[in-house]
Design an enzyme around this catalytic site. Structure first.
Site, PDB file in Angstrom:
ATOM      1  CB  THR A 195      -0.871   0.097   1.277  1.00 38.16           C
ATOM      2  OG1 THR A 195      -1.749   1.192   1.236  1.00 38.16           O
ATOM      3  CG2 THR A 195      -0.283  -0.083   2.511  1.00 38.16           C
ATOM      4  NE  ARG A 196       0.126   5.598  -4.554  1.00 40.01           N
ATOM      5  CZ  ARG A 196      -0.657   5.618  -5.203  1.00 40.01           C
ATOM      6  NH1 ARG A 196      -1.288   4.558  -5.764  1.00 40.01           N
ATOM      7  NH2 ARG A 196      -1.452   6.855  -5.137  1.00 40.01           N
ATOM      8  CG  HIS A 200      -9.614   4.646   5.231  1.00 35.89           C
ATOM      9  ND1 HIS A 200      -9.073   5.685   5.943  1.00 35.89           N
ATOM     10  CD2 HIS A 200      -9.008   5.246   3.777  1.00 35.89           C
ATOM     11  CE1 HIS A 200      -8.438   6.607   5.453  1.00 35.89           C
ATOM     12  NE2 HIS A 200      -8.357   6.320   4.283  1.00 35.89           N
ATOM     13  CG  HIS A 203      -7.947  -0.342   2.773  1.00 37.78           C
ATOM     14  ND1 HIS A 203      -8.305   1.058   3.051  1.00 37.78           N
ATOM     15  CD2 HIS A 203      -7.992  -0.396   1.479  1.00 37.78           C
ATOM     16  CE1 HIS A 203      -8.303   1.689   2.080  1.00 37.78           C
ATOM     17  NE2 HIS A 203      -8.105   0.964   0.997  1.00 37.78           N
ATOM     18  NE  ARG A 289     -12.288  -2.223  -8.714  1.00 37.08           N
ATOM     19  CZ  ARG A 289     -13.265  -2.706  -9.427  1.00 37.08           C
ATOM     20  NH1 ARG A 289     -13.572  -3.963  -9.389  1.00 37.08           N
ATOM     21  NH2 ARG A 289     -13.433  -1.963 -10.412  1.00 37.08           N
TER      22      ARG A 289
END
Ligand code: PPS
Length: 568
Positions: A195-196, A200, A203, A289
């Site tokens: 992740t970058r 929340h 997720h 996605r």
């Protein structure tokens, strides 16, 4: 057991003992290349084996094969070209077989590189093949075509000193250390979540579902090298992840940092991410996605299909020692008070979702973030780093011809902003900068660029600290203005104001008599006469000072800033 690494063997390029002393000794007489901040990320992952099976920068044959077909010359899957880009001047002095010492920006010896190949790549072709486009709206393409050095070096590396970090060291480790750590914890199934962005509620629910389904533990393995321009910085993000961790069952999930320079290369990059996680000893990898998505193209469309990355990586599952998991896309159904996958939605049920960009926009405008979407403690952390726009640092960048009224306008705006109060204001006027910061520079293209980049640097420091920097140079070249914009947008708001006074008016005013001298050939390379001015294409504001009194022009600028919610 490190045979699960990509290529069958986990690489470690560092040497110890006598061999290390020898490398240090050679470094004293080798020629040195100072690695850029970006190059520091690649080398760290080359040296510690995260890029196994690579043992250095790709040679030309491997490079061509990777660019063309995502494989090294021997057929091993490898989707991303990894090369050291050097300047023409440095390349001119470099010979095949030579050993070069690579140093960090402070001069510390990081590694020695034996040069096997040296060539000038066709970067446009590389962009087309690797990213599928030459559109510079793609951050990977922009960096490749506009920011790197022209010559590539291939060769083998020997590691001397691991790059030094001061932040979050408790979360940093090498692939070998991570494997050891998993063994000690007895974690046999571990999912990596790349992740970058802040994490929340959706997720966390998605990750928990995948953990349960695969009887696995999980690591939030966040990219902290270069990510997408405009991303929330990793300091804030990691503090957010620390707030999220307690929402997993105790002892089932951890945070780790990956100093990766992302290319935002979509499908190819997703494959690369999976290989890297395999090398770190993960057994499962989540492909999202629009994984490593570069944003919108120049026509407003997407560069890659939303599921293209998932499809590509899954299709290569047989060649990987890591299980690919497709992230389900969860949306919130208000009526049920829960998150659902697309196929779980009943007909007529609408799912709610807030994208990263929408969230950032809401935070900037001081809007409330709904409880269903985010953890309140994460929002609190984000608010600390991302103040509303009315409190952010700003750069007002006036650009226009000599005599267009930039300085007068900039001065007026400065005074008006000081009257309003709230932020400190600094004026970097063209002439004043030329006297102080850039006194040794001429008006050649190279020197003008240097001048503008210096102004941009100072302005970014001011904006970073919450102030308003007002710049008023001619800044005739679009590419340089774009560089300044991206520099500022990392830290605050950039407002480009094109002072679009027609050249006839500027020349008619000729307050300094410079146009007359330029016409007479006494000054060469004068902007608008015999040197170009690239008209800004999409400035935040355009104003022709010949149409207004100066007081009205100043008021127009202030009004525009109000409209942009930058001032109250
Ligand atoms: S640049 O191109 O942005 O670096 O120029 P800048 O630093 O704004 O400096 C512009 C002022 O320098 C004077 N001057 C020239 N301008 C343009 N071209 C040439 N060759 C040149 N030589 C000197 C000129 O007074 C500019 O001031 P302003 O305030 O714009 O009239």
């Amino acid at each position: 057991d490190t045979t699960s690494a990509h290529g069958g063997k986990l690489i470690n390029l560092y040497v110890e003992g006598e061999a290390l002393l020898q490398e240090k000794e050679k470094a004293k007489s080798n020629r040195s290349w100072d690695l850029t901040t970006c190059q520091m990320f690649d080398i760290e992952l080359l040296l510690n084996g995260a890029f196994s099976p690579l043992t250095g920068y790709l040679n030309q044959a491997d490079y061509q094969s990777v660019v063309e077909g995502m494989r090294l010359a021997d057929g091993t899957l490898w989707p991303m070209p990894i090369n050291l880009d050097i300047s023409q001047a440095f390349a001119d002095e470099t010979t095949i077989g030579e050993e070069i010492t690579l140093r960090d920006p402070e001069g510390v010896v990081i590694a020695n590189l034996v040069v096997t190949d040296l060539w000038t790549p066709d970067k446009t072709l590389e962009a087309e093949k690797v990213f599928g486009t030459t559109d510079t709206a793609h951050p990977g393409v922009r960096r490749l075509l506009n920011e790197g050095n022209p010559v590539y070096v291939g060769g083998t590396l020997t590691g001397v000193t691991p790059p030094l970090h001061y932040d979050f060291n408790q979360y940093r480790n090498t692939p070998a250390e991570m494997r050891q750590h998993f063994a000690e914890l007895g974690w046999s199934n571990v999912i990596a979540f790349q992740t970058r962005n802040p994490i929340h509620k959706a997720h966390v629910i998605m990750m928990k579902r995948l953990m349960a389904k695969n009887q696995a533990n999980l690591v939030i393995h966040t990219a902290v090298g270069r990510t997408k321009p405009g991303d929330i910085d990793h300091f804030c993000r990691v503090r957010c992840y620390e707030k999220v961790l307690p929402h997993f069952p105790a002892g089932t999930a951890e945070i780790r940092l990956l100093p990766l320079a992302m290319r935002m290369g979509g499908p190819r990059e997703a494959l690369w991410h999976a290989i890297i996680r395999q090398n770190y000893g993960f057994t499962h990898f989540i492909v999202g996605r629009d994984h490593a998505g570069p944003g919108r193209n120049n026509l407003g469309g997407l560069f890659y299909g939303a599921t293209e990355a998932q499809e590509l990586v899954s299709s290569l599952q047989d060649e990987l020692n890591i299980q690919i998991l497709k992230a389900p896309f969860l949306r919130y159904v208000e009526g049920r008070g829960e998150f659902c996958e697309e196929h779980e939605l009943l007909s007529g049920e609408a799912g709610l979702y807030i994208s990263g960009a929408e969230l950032k926009d809401k935070l900037c405008h001081g809007e409330d973030i709904p409880e269903w979407f985010a953890f309140p403690e994460v929002i609190e952390e984000l608010n600390r780093t991302l103040p509303p726009r009315s409190k952010q640092g700003i750069t007002l960048f006036f650009t226009g011809l000599s005599g267009s009224g930039k300085s007068t306008l900039a001065n007026g705006v400065m005074v008006k902003l000081r009257e309003l109060g709230g932020r400190h204001v600094s004026l970097l006027d063209g002439d004043v900068v030329r006297k102080n910061l850039s006194s040794e520079l001429s008006f050649s293209k190279e020197h003008r660029d240097l001048n503008i980049l210096r102004i941009g640097y100072v302005a970014s420091e001011i904006s970073k600290n919450g102030g308003i920097a007002i710049c008023a140079p001619i800044a005739p070249y679009a590419t340089t203005r774009r560089s300044v914009r991206s520099m500022i947008e990392e830290v605050g708001v950039f407002v480009e104001i094109h002072v679009a006074t027609p050249i006839e008016v500027c020349e008619g005013r000729d307050r300094k008599g410079l146009y007359a001298m330029a016409r007479a050939g006494k000054i060469k390379g004068f902007t608008g006469i015999d040197d170009p001015y690239d008209v800004p294409e999409n400035p935040e504001m355009r104003i022709d000072t010949s149409q207004y009194t100066m007081t009205d022009a100043v008021e127009q600028v202030i009004e525009r800033l109000r409209e942009m919610k930058l001032i109250a």
